[in-house]
Design a protein around this motif. Structure first.
Motif, PDB file in Angstrom:
ATOM      1  N   GLY A   1      46.807  44.529  82.392  1.00 60.21           N
ATOM      2  CA  GLY A   1      45.967  45.056  81.326  1.00 60.21           C
ATOM      3  C   GLY A   1      45.022  44.002  80.797  1.00 60.21           C
ATOM      4  N   SER A   2      44.464  44.266  79.672  1.00 61.57           N
ATOM      5  CA  SER A   2      43.518  43.330  79.073  1.00 61.57           C
ATOM      6  C   SER A   2      44.211  42.313  78.169  1.00 61.57           C
ATOM      7  N   ASN A   3      45.545  42.345  78.106  1.00 61.46           N
ATOM      8  CA  ASN A   3      46.273  41.438  77.216  1.00 61.46           C
ATOM      9  C   ASN A   3      46.512  40.050  77.826  1.00 61.46           C
ATOM     10  N   GLY A   4      46.130  39.843  79.072  1.00 61.26           N
ATOM     11  CA  GLY A   4      46.284  38.536  79.701  1.00 61.26           C
ATOM     12  C   GLY A   4      47.685  38.228  80.180  1.00 61.26           C
ATOM     13  N   GLN A   5      48.582  39.168  80.116  1.00 67.23           N
ATOM     14  CA  GLN A   5      49.972  38.971  80.522  1.00 67.23           C
ATOM     15  C   GLN A   5      50.164  39.415  81.969  1.00 67.23           C
ATOM     16  N   CYS A   6      49.681  38.610  82.900  1.00 63.84           N
ATOM     17  CA  CYS A   6      49.828  39.018  84.291  1.00 63.84           C
ATOM     18  C   CYS A   6      49.946  37.801  85.195  1.00 63.84           C
ATOM     19  N   VAL A   7      50.238  38.073  86.434  1.00 65.38           N
ATOM     20  CA  VAL A   7      50.314  37.038  87.452  1.00 65.38           C
ATOM     21  C   VAL A   7      49.226  37.293  88.489  1.00 65.38           C
ATOM     22  N   GLU A   8      48.934  36.263  89.261  1.00 69.75           N
ATOM     23  CA  GLU A   8      48.021  36.385  90.383  1.00 69.75           C
ATOM     24  C   GLU A   8      48.801  36.098  91.659  1.00 69.75           C
ATOM     25  N   VAL A   9      48.399  36.755  92.736  1.00 71.49           N
ATOM     26  CA  VAL A   9      49.096  36.638  94.011  1.00 71.49           C
ATOM     27  C   VAL A   9      48.085  36.263  95.095  1.00 71.49           C
ATOM     28  N   ARG A  10      48.521  35.405  96.027  1.00 72.69           N
ATOM     29  CA  ARG A  10      47.678  35.009  97.159  1.00 72.69           C
ATOM     30  C   ARG A  10      48.498  35.099  98.441  1.00 72.69           C
ATOM     31  N   ASP A  11      47.998  35.837  99.398  1.00 74.10           N
ATOM     32  CA  ASP A  11      48.643  35.986 100.708  1.00 74.10           C
ATOM     33  C   ASP A  11      48.131  34.890 101.643  1.00 74.10           C
TER      34      ASP A  11
END
Length: 61
Positions: A13-23
């Protein structure tokens, strides 16, 4: 998933509570999107796939 490119979850969401993933092929990297310089967790691609599949099954319940 595009190789070697960081991407955020489609559910973030827009709350900044996330992760990023790279394959990276045989490995998948995960990092905190708010603080990417703090480190990366790396997982075997098969283990990451099993983890994601399990999450998808649980969210379907």
């Amino acid at each position: 998933m595009e190789r070697d490119a960081w991407r955020k979850s489609s559910r973030s969401g827009s709350n900044g509570q996330c992760v990023e993933v790279r394959d990276r092929g045989v490995m998948v990297d995960v990092r905190d999107s708010k603080a990417p310089a703090t480190g990366v967790l790396s997982f075997d691609a098969a283990a990451w796939s099993a983890f994601v599949d399990n999450l998808k099954q649980r969210s379907a319940l």
